[in-house]
Design an enzyme around this catalytic site. Structure first.
Site, PDB file in Angstrom:
ATOM      1  N   PHE A  75       0.929  -1.144  -0.159  1.00 36.38           N
ATOM      2  CA  PHE A  75      -0.017   0.044  -0.048  1.00 36.38           C
ATOM      3  C   PHE A  75       0.908   1.451   0.045  1.00 36.38           C
ATOM      4  O   PHE A  75       2.049   1.343   0.552  1.00 36.38           O
ATOM      5  CB  PHE A  75      -1.002   0.016   1.191  1.00 36.38           C
ATOM      6  CG  PHE A  75      -2.023   1.004   1.317  1.00 36.38           C
ATOM      7  CD1 PHE A  75      -3.094   0.864   0.463  1.00 36.38           C
ATOM      8  CD2 PHE A  75      -1.804   2.121   2.043  1.00 36.38           C
ATOM      9  CE1 PHE A  75      -4.249   1.911   0.518  1.00 36.38           C
ATOM     10  CE2 PHE A  75      -2.627   3.210   2.131  1.00 36.38           C
ATOM     11  CZ  PHE A  75      -3.714   3.048   1.444  1.00 36.38           C
ATOM     12  N   ASP A 116       0.994  -5.162   8.257  1.00 42.22           N
ATOM     13  CA  ASP A 116      -0.301  -4.340   8.154  1.00 42.22           C
ATOM     14  C   ASP A 116      -1.283  -5.082   8.034  1.00 42.22           C
ATOM     15  O   ASP A 116      -1.538  -5.939   7.090  1.00 42.22           O
ATOM     16  CB  ASP A 116      -0.019  -3.510   6.896  1.00 42.22           C
ATOM     17  CG  ASP A 116      -1.020  -2.312   6.604  1.00 42.22           C
ATOM     18  OD1 ASP A 116      -2.118  -2.584   7.303  1.00 42.22           O
ATOM     19  OD2 ASP A 116      -0.636  -1.249   6.169  1.00 42.22           O
ATOM     20  N   TYR A 151     -11.580   1.353   9.787  1.00 42.31           N
ATOM     21  CA  TYR A 151     -12.633   1.791   9.335  1.00 42.31           C
ATOM     22  C   TYR A 151     -13.195   1.002   8.123  1.00 42.31           C
ATOM     23  O   TYR A 151     -14.051   1.130   7.479  1.00 42.31           O
ATOM     24  CB  TYR A 151     -12.577   3.422   8.753  1.00 42.31           C
ATOM     25  CG  TYR A 151     -10.974   3.504   8.293  1.00 42.31           C
ATOM     26  CD1 TYR A 151     -10.817   3.194   6.712  1.00 42.31           C
ATOM     27  CD2 TYR A 151     -10.200   4.136   8.757  1.00 42.31           C
ATOM     28  CE1 TYR A 151      -9.791   3.415   6.012  1.00 42.31           C
ATOM     29  CE2 TYR A 151      -8.944   4.427   8.205  1.00 42.31           C
ATOM     30  CZ  TYR A 151      -8.791   3.663   6.922  1.00 42.31           C
ATOM     31  OH  TYR A 151      -7.368   3.982   6.343  1.00 42.31           O
ATOM     32  N   LYS A 152     -12.345  -0.069   7.809  1.00 40.93           N
ATOM     33  CA  LYS A 152     -12.948  -1.190   6.812  1.00 40.93           C
ATOM     34  C   LYS A 152     -13.522  -2.128   7.371  1.00 40.93           C
ATOM     35  O   LYS A 152     -14.881  -1.803   7.662  1.00 40.93           O
ATOM     36  CB  LYS A 152     -11.483  -1.743   6.283  1.00 40.93           C
ATOM     37  CG  LYS A 152     -10.665  -0.616   5.401  1.00 40.93           C
ATOM     38  CD  LYS A 152      -9.348  -1.069   4.849  1.00 40.93           C
ATOM     39  CE  LYS A 152      -8.692   0.410   4.188  1.00 40.93           C
ATOM     40  NZ  LYS A 152      -7.340   0.364   4.172  1.00 40.93           N
ATOM     41  N   ARG A 204     -12.763  -3.792  -7.553  1.00 44.06           N
ATOM     42  CA  ARG A 204     -12.930  -4.762  -6.605  1.00 44.06           C
ATOM     43  C   ARG A 204     -14.206  -4.913  -5.917  1.00 44.06           C
ATOM     44  O   ARG A 204     -15.072  -3.961  -6.029  1.00 44.06           O
ATOM     45  CB  ARG A 204     -11.913  -4.099  -5.420  1.00 44.06           C
ATOM     46  CG  ARG A 204     -10.438  -3.908  -5.834  1.00 44.06           C
ATOM     47  CD  ARG A 204      -9.904  -3.570  -4.066  1.00 44.06           C
ATOM     48  NE  ARG A 204     -10.257  -2.190  -3.828  1.00 44.06           N
ATOM     49  CZ  ARG A 204      -9.789  -1.774  -2.460  1.00 44.06           C
ATOM     50  NH1 ARG A 204      -8.755  -2.300  -2.057  1.00 44.06           N
ATOM     51  NH2 ARG A 204     -10.170  -0.655  -1.908  1.00 44.06           N
TER      52      ARG A 204
HETATM   53  C1  LIG Z   1      -6.378   1.310   4.112  1.00 47.58           C
HETATM   54  C2  LIG Z   1      -5.043   0.957   4.450  1.00 47.58           C
HETATM   55  C3  LIG Z   1      -4.227   1.762   5.005  1.00 47.58           C
HETATM   56  C4  LIG Z   1      -4.562   3.512   5.540  1.00 47.58           C
HETATM   57  O1  LIG Z   1      -3.890   3.934   6.238  1.00 47.58           O
HETATM   58  P1  LIG Z   1      -4.332   5.131   7.162  1.00 47.58           P
HETATM   59  O2  LIG Z   1      -3.027   6.083   7.669  1.00 47.58           O
HETATM   60  O3  LIG Z   1      -5.045   4.838   8.148  1.00 47.58           O
HETATM   61  O4  LIG Z   1      -4.979   6.296   5.890  1.00 47.58           O
HETATM   62  C5  LIG Z   1      -2.882   1.592   5.235  1.00 47.58           C
HETATM   63  N1  LIG Z   1      -2.338   0.341   4.788  1.00 47.58           N
HETATM   64  C6  LIG Z   1      -3.163  -0.459   3.847  1.00 47.58           C
HETATM   65  C7  LIG Z   1      -2.655  -1.865   3.636  1.00 47.58           C
HETATM   66  C8  LIG Z   1      -4.529  -0.240   3.980  1.00 47.58           C
HETATM   67  O5  LIG Z   1      -5.233  -1.103   2.984  1.00 47.58           O
END
Ligand SMILES: *Cc1c(COP(=O)(O)O)cnc(C)c1O
Length: 407
Positions: free
Chosen positions: A128, A205, A230-231, A379
């Protein structure tokens, strides 16, 4: 492909037999006809959270005001222990605080400081963006080498490539458990063991795993982890993320942001910083209390449903989607860009099509919410607490009709 599976009645039977079907009513989801397959981006709103927010705003903030800090102050660690239950972490190792990006920074710096002399950070080229950028920044600031694993963007991280990339100069390996693009599920136990053999620390992560895939942080001997809420945890936009520090390392590591909420005696207001004992030392400043309470509500719902039943339904949902897609979408030039083996994927399925971006827009215009990811992918996120088999059927049929119509 049997005709039975292509019959919408079959989807209705799967819903009728679904032991988690009743959980959908515990969410707001009040737009008639809406098919929401984007809960892996922003989860739905639990009714319990709506009630909790009302109470917190009116009574805890509105009436009690600063007196509420007496019970608010422990909330990040209390909510952390609930997230720990979701992720296989014994109490005292998880904290709900900051966002994922900031927590990545804190834990990566702490890990590097614990491996002085080692000059290499490893991550994967398809991780990510924040996960890559944070270690890119840290490597630049500290003059370290960043090694990028060449990852197949549909199949995910290959443990043998991790083995080839780590050595006695590696301080930290940072990877996503479930790939945000493809949904590919990495081998947490195997990769963590490989990293430990090289003497490095492992940071996972869990943004796309927590609430959808069983995670066993303690059992896999993981050092560090982060994730958002929030997911699949349904804690709402901007709700704080979490961090995990193994009890083995908790007293040894130091995080780089020395704030008053991680000070040993916060109200001494003393001249020097002394880190608090326990997981509290990974706090920074004043936490988002409303957001943390929403994490508590979301985590409670998931724990009530049970991690086994959640994963069982998630596997059924994604398998059903793959089956329908093989019959309807693949013949129209839409490739499945997610591992076909259910044990190797998380809670979403990605499809590759040259017009993916437009497909997402047109599906949304028809009330089917999905999302687009580069390159040429859309997705379908299937949240086991809220997604119905009929939603999967309707959305796949809508995608088929649209692609058939427009080529
Ligand atoms: C959604 C997501 C994030 C989001 O990071 P924030 O700092 O909370 O915005 C980070 N890593 C992954 C793999 C994600 O899917």
């Amino acid at each position: 492909m049997s005709q039975v599976v292509l019959d919408r009645a079959q989807a209705g039977e799967l819903d009728a037999a679904d032991p988690l079907a009743g959980y959908r009513e515990r969410f707001l989801l009040d737009e008639p006809g809406l098919i929401y397959l984007n809960g892996n981006s922003l989860g739905a709103l639990p009714l319990a959270t709506l009630r909790r927010m009302d109470r917190m705003l009116r009574q805890e903030w509105g009436t009690a005001l600063a007196r509420s800090w007496d019970h608010w102050v422990d909330l990040p660690a209390r909510a952390g222990d609930l997230v720990g239950e979701l992720t296989g972490a014994a109490p005292g190792q998880v904290l709900v605080t900051d966002n994922t990006t900031v927590n990545l920074y804190k834990l990566a710096c702490a890990a590097l400081d614990a491996r002085p002399g080692r000059r290499v950070i490893v991550t994967d080229a398809d991780n990510f963006p924040s996960d890559r950028y944070v270690v890119e920044g840290i490597a630049a600031q500290r003059g370290l080498e960043l090694r990028m694993l060449p990852t197949d963007i549909d199949e995910g991280v290959d443990p043998e490539l991790v083995r080839a990339a780590v050595d006695e100069d590696t301080a930290l390996v940072s990877l996503s458990h479930v790939a945000y693009r493809s949904g590919a599920l990495a081998d947490m136990a195997g990769i963590t063991a490989i990293v430990h053999q090289a003497g490095a620390l492992m940071l996972w992560d869990l943004c796309h795993s927590v609430g959808a895939v069983p995670v066993d942080l303690d059992g896999c001997d993981v050092d560090l982890a982060v994730g958002c809420t929030y997911k699949y945890v349904n804690a709402g936009p901007g709700a704080p993320a979490f961090l995990y520090v193994s009890a083995r390392l908790r007293e040894v590591l130091r995080q780089p942001i020395w704030g008053w909420f991680s000070q040993a005696d916060q109200f001494e207001m003393g001249p020097r910083y002394h880190p608090a004992a326990g997981i509290t030392k990974f706090m920074t400043g004043t936490p988002s209390i409303l957001g943390t309470a929403a994490v508590e509500e979301g985590a409670r719902l998931l724990l009530e449903a049970g991690l086994g039943p959640l994963r069982a339904k998630s596997v059924l949902l994604t398998s059903y989607l793959v089956e329908l897609a093989d019959a309807w979408l693949v013949p129209l030039g839409c490739a499945i860009a997610t591992p076909r083996d259910a044990s190797r994927r998380g809670g979403h399925v990605s499809f590759r099509h040259p017009r993916a971006e437009r497909i997402v827009e047109e599906l949304a215009a028809g009330g089917v919410i999905t999302d687009y990811r580069t390159p040429e992918r859309f997705r379908f996120g299937l949240s086991p607490l809220t997604t119905r088999f009929t939603d999967v059927w309707d959305a796949t049929q809508a995608a088929r009709d649209l692609i058939e119509r427009e080529g």
